[in-house]
Design a protein around this motif. Structure first.
Motif, PDB file in Angstrom:
ATOM      1  N   GLN A  13       0.831  -1.202   0.000  1.00 27.84           N
ATOM      2  CA  GLN A  13       0.000   0.000   0.000  1.00 27.84           C
ATOM      3  C   GLN A  13       0.870   1.258   0.000  1.00 27.84           C
ATOM      4  OE1 GLN A  13      -2.701  -0.275   3.332  1.00 27.84           O
ATOM      5  NE2 GLN A  13      -4.105  -1.580   2.193  1.00 27.84           N
ATOM      6  N   PRO A  14       0.333   2.345  -0.512  1.00 30.81           N
ATOM      7  CA  PRO A  14       1.089   3.609  -0.425  1.00 30.81           C
ATOM      8  C   PRO A  14       1.489   3.909   1.016  1.00 30.81           C
ATOM      9  CG  PRO A  14      -0.800   3.856  -1.877  1.00 30.81           C
ATOM     10  CD  PRO A  14      -0.931   2.492  -1.236  1.00 30.81           C
ATOM     11  N   GLY A  15       2.705   4.370   1.149  1.00 30.71           N
ATOM     12  CA  GLY A  15       3.256   4.619   2.480  1.00 30.71           C
ATOM     13  C   GLY A  15       3.946   3.428   3.095  1.00 30.71           C
ATOM     14  N   GLY A  16       3.812   2.287   2.468  1.00 30.33           N
ATOM     15  CA  GLY A  16       4.424   1.070   2.994  1.00 30.33           C
ATOM     16  C   GLY A  16       5.884   0.925   2.625  1.00 30.33           C
ATOM     17  N   SER A  17       6.446  -0.218   2.988  1.00 26.54           N
ATOM     18  CA  SER A  17       7.866  -0.487   2.776  1.00 26.54           C
ATOM     19  C   SER A  17       8.061  -1.856   2.150  1.00 26.54           C
ATOM     20  CB  SER A  17       8.623  -0.440   4.113  1.00 26.54           C
ATOM     21  OG  SER A  17       8.511   0.828   4.714  1.00 26.54           O
ATOM     22  N   TRP A 115      23.392  -7.619 -15.694  1.00 27.47           N
ATOM     23  CA  TRP A 115      22.038  -7.267 -15.282  1.00 27.47           C
ATOM     24  C   TRP A 115      21.308  -8.459 -14.681  1.00 27.47           C
ATOM     25  CZ3 TRP A 115      19.602  -2.540 -15.738  1.00 27.47           C
ATOM     26  CH2 TRP A 115      20.243  -1.572 -16.513  1.00 27.47           C
ATOM     27  N   GLY A 116      20.432  -8.179 -13.718  1.00 25.06           N
ATOM     28  CA  GLY A 116      19.461  -9.170 -13.307  1.00 25.06           C
ATOM     29  C   GLY A 116      18.224  -9.068 -14.169  1.00 25.06           C
ATOM     30  N   LYS A 117      17.280  -9.985 -13.920  1.00 24.75           N
ATOM     31  CA  LYS A 117      16.064 -10.004 -14.728  1.00 24.75           C
ATOM     32  C   LYS A 117      14.928  -9.197 -14.127  1.00 24.75           C
ATOM     33  CE  LYS A 117      17.085 -14.350 -17.057  1.00 24.75           C
ATOM     34  NZ  LYS A 117      16.622 -15.722 -17.381  1.00 24.75           N
ATOM     35  N   GLY A 118      15.107  -8.746 -12.910  1.00 27.69           N
ATOM     36  CA  GLY A 118      14.144  -7.835 -12.322  1.00 27.69           C
ATOM     37  C   GLY A 118      13.141  -8.481 -11.399  1.00 27.69           C
ATOM     38  N   THR A 119      12.543  -7.646 -10.570  1.00 34.58           N
ATOM     39  CA  THR A 119      11.466  -8.056  -9.687  1.00 34.58           C
ATOM     40  C   THR A 119      10.410  -6.964  -9.718  1.00 34.58           C
ATOM     41  OG1 THR A 119      10.926  -8.860  -7.457  1.00 34.58           O
ATOM     42  CG2 THR A 119      12.502  -7.050  -7.600  1.00 34.58           C
ATOM     43  N   SER A 120       9.146  -7.362  -9.572  1.00 40.29           N
ATOM     44  CA  SER A 120       8.044  -6.431  -9.770  1.00 40.29           C
ATOM     45  C   SER A 120       7.523  -5.881  -8.446  1.00 40.29           C
ATOM     46  CB  SER A 120       6.909  -7.134 -10.514  1.00 40.29           C
ATOM     47  OG  SER A 120       5.816  -6.258 -10.708  1.00 40.29           O
ATOM     48  N   VAL A 121       7.276  -4.582  -8.430  1.00 41.74           N
ATOM     49  CA  VAL A 121       6.717  -3.900  -7.267  1.00 41.74           C
ATOM     50  C   VAL A 121       5.447  -3.167  -7.688  1.00 41.74           C
ATOM     51  CG1 VAL A 121       7.074  -2.052  -5.587  1.00 41.74           C
ATOM     52  CG2 VAL A 121       8.948  -3.642  -6.130  1.00 41.74           C
ATOM     53  N   THR A 122       4.389  -3.379  -6.948  1.00 45.27           N
ATOM     54  CA  THR A 122       3.147  -2.650  -7.190  1.00 45.27           C
ATOM     55  C   THR A 122       2.757  -1.912  -5.914  1.00 45.27           C
ATOM     56  OG1 THR A 122       2.381  -4.277  -8.802  1.00 45.27           O
ATOM     57  CG2 THR A 122       0.727  -2.815  -7.846  1.00 45.27           C
ATOM     58  N   VAL A 123       2.603  -0.605  -6.040  1.00 46.43           N
ATOM     59  CA  VAL A 123       2.184   0.217  -4.907  1.00 46.43           C
ATOM     60  C   VAL A 123       0.766   0.690  -5.194  1.00 46.43           C
ATOM     61  CG1 VAL A 123       2.696   2.189  -3.432  1.00 46.43           C
ATOM     62  CG2 VAL A 123       4.566   0.947  -4.578  1.00 46.43           C
ATOM     63  N   SER A 124      -0.155   0.122  -4.461  1.00 43.89           N
ATOM     64  CA  SER A 124      -1.560   0.405  -4.747  1.00 43.89           C
ATOM     65  C   SER A 124      -2.403   0.145  -3.513  1.00 43.89           C
ATOM     66  CB  SER A 124      -2.054  -0.476  -5.905  1.00 43.89           C
ATOM     67  OG  SER A 124      -3.437  -0.301  -6.114  1.00 43.89           O
ATOM     68  N   SER A 125      -3.448   0.934  -3.368  1.00 36.64           N
ATOM     69  CA  SER A 125      -4.386   0.708  -2.272  1.00 36.64           C
ATOM     70  C   SER A 125      -5.539  -0.188  -2.738  1.00 36.64           C
ATOM     71  CB  SER A 125      -4.925   2.040  -1.768  1.00 36.64           C
ATOM     72  OG  SER A 125      -5.499   2.773  -2.823  1.00 36.64           O
TER      73      SER A 125
END
Length: 125
Positions: A13-17, A115-125
């Motif tokens: 969530q927004p504001g999270g870590s 390079w790495g292949k990446g990891t996904s982050v979603t910031v959403s309420s």
């Protein structure tokens, strides 16, 4: 040669870590500066920040300075991206990359060696 694998992404969530990890295998991890990149949906990849090979110097993009922190443990061949006060615009894929000379007075974001292949982050309420 290094192989880099990111992990730790998810939905927050927004504001999270979140703490992202970048694990390295191969030879010579301690010889490389490590750079984190962020690619938001539909946008170009941009640099987030970097850490020098000894872990004593870091540099951050203006957009994340004060919210994100990069650290490394050369004994474990790991680099971490601690992300706090996350915003919806932090959503996207995060990549770690290694380069022998990325860290000068600030980060060089072009021409990474590995390079790495990446990891996904979603910031959403």
């Amino acid at each position: 040669q290094l192989q880099l694998v990111e992990s730790g992404g998810g939905v927050v969530q927004p504001g999270g870590s979140l703490r992202l990890s970048c694990a390295s295998t191969g030879f010579g991890f301690e010889l490389f500066d490590i750079v984190w990149f962020h690619q938001a949906p539909g946008k170009e990849r941009e640099g987030v920040g970097c850490i020098g090979r000894f872990g004593t110097r870091t540099y951050y993009a203006d957009s994340v300075r004060g919210r994100f922190a990069i650290s490394r443990d050369n004994t474990k061949e790991m680099v971490y991206l601690q992300m706090t006060s996350l915003k919806p615009e932090d959503t996207g894929h995060y990549y770690c990359a290694a380069d022998r000379t990325a860290f000068g007075s600030n980060c060089r974001y072009a021409g990474m060696d590995y390079w790495g292949k990446g990891t996904s982050v979603t910031v959403s309420s």
